[in-house]
Design an enzyme around this catalytic site. Structure first.
Site, PDB file in Angstrom:
ATOM      1  N   ASP A  13     -71.492  -7.122 -44.491  1.00  0.00           N
ATOM      2  CA  ASP A  13     -71.480  -5.856 -43.928  1.00  0.00           C
ATOM      3  C   ASP A  13     -70.666  -5.732 -42.606  1.00  0.00           C
ATOM      4  O   ASP A  13     -70.686  -4.721 -42.011  1.00  0.00           O
ATOM      5  CB  ASP A  13     -72.492  -5.064 -43.978  1.00  0.00           C
ATOM      6  CG  ASP A  13     -73.371  -5.364 -45.466  1.00  0.00           C
ATOM      7  OD1 ASP A  13     -72.790  -5.356 -46.284  1.00  0.00           O
ATOM      8  OD2 ASP A  13     -74.466  -5.412 -45.265  1.00  0.00           O
ATOM      9  N   LYS A  16     -65.396  -5.701 -43.782  1.00  0.00           N
ATOM     10  CA  LYS A  16     -64.323  -6.203 -44.556  1.00  0.00           C
ATOM     11  C   LYS A  16     -63.466  -5.212 -45.368  1.00  0.00           C
ATOM     12  O   LYS A  16     -62.357  -5.236 -45.332  1.00  0.00           O
ATOM     13  CB  LYS A  16     -64.797  -7.287 -45.375  1.00  0.00           C
ATOM     14  CG  LYS A  16     -65.559  -8.411 -44.420  1.00  0.00           C
ATOM     15  CD  LYS A  16     -66.218  -9.385 -45.370  1.00  0.00           C
ATOM     16  CE  LYS A  16     -67.357  -9.033 -46.194  1.00  0.00           C
ATOM     17  NZ  LYS A  16     -68.525  -8.527 -45.672  1.00  0.00           N
ATOM     18  N   GLY A  40     -70.799  -4.929 -51.264  1.00  0.00           N
ATOM     19  CA  GLY A  40     -70.540  -3.548 -51.129  1.00  0.00           C
ATOM     20  C   GLY A  40     -69.504  -3.287 -50.105  1.00  0.00           C
ATOM     21  O   GLY A  40     -69.850  -3.248 -48.890  1.00  0.00           O
ATOM     22  N   HIS A  41     -68.435  -2.989 -50.423  1.00  0.00           N
ATOM     23  CA  HIS A  41     -67.236  -2.712 -49.572  1.00  0.00           C
ATOM     24  C   HIS A  41     -66.695  -1.345 -49.492  1.00  0.00           C
ATOM     25  O   HIS A  41     -66.424  -0.652 -50.652  1.00  0.00           O
ATOM     26  CB  HIS A  41     -65.995  -3.634 -49.935  1.00  0.00           C
ATOM     27  CG  HIS A  41     -66.461  -5.042 -49.889  1.00  0.00           C
ATOM     28  ND1 HIS A  41     -65.523  -6.193 -50.052  1.00  0.00           N
ATOM     29  CD2 HIS A  41     -67.447  -5.843 -49.342  1.00  0.00           C
ATOM     30  CE1 HIS A  41     -66.216  -7.396 -49.819  1.00  0.00           C
ATOM     31  NE2 HIS A  41     -67.188  -7.111 -49.454  1.00  0.00           N
ATOM     32  N   GLN A 226     -69.495 -11.100 -48.579  1.00  0.00           N
ATOM     33  CA  GLN A 226     -70.650 -11.515 -47.720  1.00  0.00           C
ATOM     34  C   GLN A 226     -70.114 -11.881 -46.226  1.00  0.00           C
ATOM     35  O   GLN A 226     -68.931 -11.582 -45.848  1.00  0.00           O
ATOM     36  CB  GLN A 226     -71.513 -12.745 -48.347  1.00  0.00           C
ATOM     37  CG  GLN A 226     -72.068 -12.400 -49.453  1.00  0.00           C
ATOM     38  CD  GLN A 226     -71.366 -12.189 -50.734  1.00  0.00           C
ATOM     39  OE1 GLN A 226     -70.499 -12.967 -51.113  1.00  0.00           O
ATOM     40  NE2 GLN A 226     -71.533 -11.083 -51.303  1.00  0.00           N
TER      41      GLN A 226
END
Ligand code: GDP
Ligand code: IMO
Ligand code: MG
Length: 432
Positions: A13, A16, A40-41, A226
């Site tokens: 988080d 990225k 979750g991007h 990650q």
């Protein structure tokens, strides 16, 4: 050949997704090489937020091709939902924008059920997984019994493999965990209903595709999911994810050689967050931690869980720079630090009576460390509207310089807000 790897340098988080989206403007390809929808991007363009879990973060750029490589574990339900959401938003207008490797591992509902059952059985030792079936899917891949994306297009193989694997999964779910089992025909029907939508994205050999692209001078970004400290081998084991999250994984997970990588960009927040269980030396369960969480909107993009917060940790970041071979850094969420009277930077750990700048590799040792914090005067100015580095308050520049010097690595990008535009450029990415 110039492949650029983007990796998380902390516990995930870091931002990225935003950086990949920003860089994709100049990239021909973006490749996801590991992880699955535990990621979750978040991308924000003109105030509109898009959260991606499986589809690479280049997808908002019409001319950038996005590849899901062999190292990814792919939740079919999640993938279909994500594709449909993107189409509804007016993105992914043509299937040739997304290419999915036939070798990517499938995540099916029994993986999610097993993930949940295993976590439940761990009572107070929980890892705090995202519940997306990641661990069970990688287990199947290593045990050579996983279904892969290519199986979807061979109905007989699909049925045979599913029948065999379901026997084992149902026995586990029922006899070990006392959970509901799955019926072969229901699963088959469900999976087959998705084949029609997904067939257009099928790509037999994404490694060949990426190789040819690089050979012909195309610009390729490899998007990590990650973060370094969640790496299966080098992270805070067992409080990690089930894939290799470091830069080397870009090669194994997409099928390219290490000599094809010219830069590794490490993404780090100006502070630290962690979601899920596991050691976290600079965590602050006080008003400062709560302020970082509130101002930084630190809630998981995948699960909505609150993220634990603390000051930036140079010891952990040095470890990340070394493990990944990071050549350049991006410093994210600097705006969140505005308003603190003083800002902490963890420069060393105290462990067993000694001061060290080496990251202890076992979670047991890391649990025991005390962070040594150096404080810097803060600043009050709002940074979110800045357009130029030279407008940064002096105290912010001092903080950035200190972090860059400690890590002996240039900080090439500074981010002062979630939006694509809120990015202060230091150096263009694809320059020599
Ligand atoms: P990722 O998993 O590394 O892509 O990061 P996430 O998207 O899970 O979490 C990063 C969060 O911070 C998202 O909500 C982003 O929109 C947000 N974000 C990214 N960069 C910045 C920044 O510079 N400032 C602020 N305030 N938010 C940011
Ligand atoms: P992105 O790509 C932050 C964490 C989970 C848990 C551990 C194992 O958005 O940075 P898993 O479901 O992978 O078996 O969970 O890893 N985790 C993440 N934390 N960001 C992520 O991805 C994460 N993906 C997994 O919270 O502690
Ligand atoms: Mg995330």
């Amino acid at each position: 050949m110039s492949g650029i790897v983007i990796v998380g340098a902390q516990y995930g988080d870091e931002g990225k997704g935003k950086i990949v989206d920003v860089f994709s403007d100049h990239a021909d390809f973006v490749v996801r090489f590991q992880g699955g929808s535990n990621a979750g991007h978040t991308l924000v363009v003109d105030g509109q937020k898009v959260v991606l879990h499986l589809v690479p973060s280049g997808i908002l750029h019409r001319d950038t091709k996005c590849v899901i490589g062999p190292g990814v574990v792919m939740d079919l339900d999640g993938l279909v939902a994500e594709i449909q959401t993107l189409e509804k938003l007016g993105y992914l207008k043509s299937p040739d924008q997304l290419l999915i490797s036939e070798l990517a591992t499938l995540i099916l509902p029994y993986h999610r059920a097993l993930d949940a059952a295993r976590e439940e059985s761990l009572s107070d030792q929980k890892i705090g997984t995202t519940g997306k079936g990641i661990g069970p899917a990688y287990e199947d891949r290593a045990a050579r019994r996983a279904l892969i994306f290519g199986d979807l297009f061979h109905p007989e193989t699909l049925k045979q493999k599913l029948e065999l694997i379901l026997e084992e999964k149902n026995a586990l779910l029922k006899q070990v965990y006392g959970k509901k089992t799955f019926k072969l025909n229901d699963l088959l029907e469900d999976v087959q209903s998705k084949v029609k939508l997904l067939k257009d994205f099928r790509c037999t050999d994404t490694s060949l595709l990426v190789h040819k692209a690089m050979k012909s001078g195309k610009k390729v970004l490899f998007e990590g999911a990650q973060g370094t400290l969640l790496d299966i081998l080098h992270g805070t084991y067992p409080f990690v994810t089930s894939s290799s999250t470091i830069a080397g994984s870009a090669c194994t997970g997409s099928g390219i050689g290490p000599t094809s990588i010219s830069k590794v960009i490490g993404i780090m927040k100006a502070y630290t967050t962690r979601v899920g269980a596991g050691p976290f030396p600079t965590e602050m369960n006080d008003v400062i931690g709560a302020t970082l969480q509130k101002t930084g909107h630190e809630f998981g993009s995948t699960t909505g869980r609150p993220r634990r917060c603390g000051w930036i940790d140079i010891v952990a970041l040095k470890y990340a720079v070394r493990l990944n071979g990071i050549t350049n850094l991006a410093l994210m969420k600097l705006d969140v630090l505005s308003g603190f009277e003083r800002i902490g930077v963890c420069t060393h750990y105290r462990l067993n009576g000694e001061t060290t700048s080496d990251f202890p590799v076992t979670a047991a040792d890391l649990e025991k460390v005390e962070p040594v914090i150096e404080y810097f005067p803060g600043w009050k100015e709002d940074l979110t509207k800045l357009n130029s580095l030279k407008d940064l308050p002096r105290n912010a520049t001092n903080f950035i310089d200190f972090v860059g010097n400690q890590l002996a690595t240039p900080i090439d990008v500074i981010s002062v807000g979630p939006d694509r535009e809120q990015t202060l450029w230091v150096k263009p990415l694809f320059s020599a």
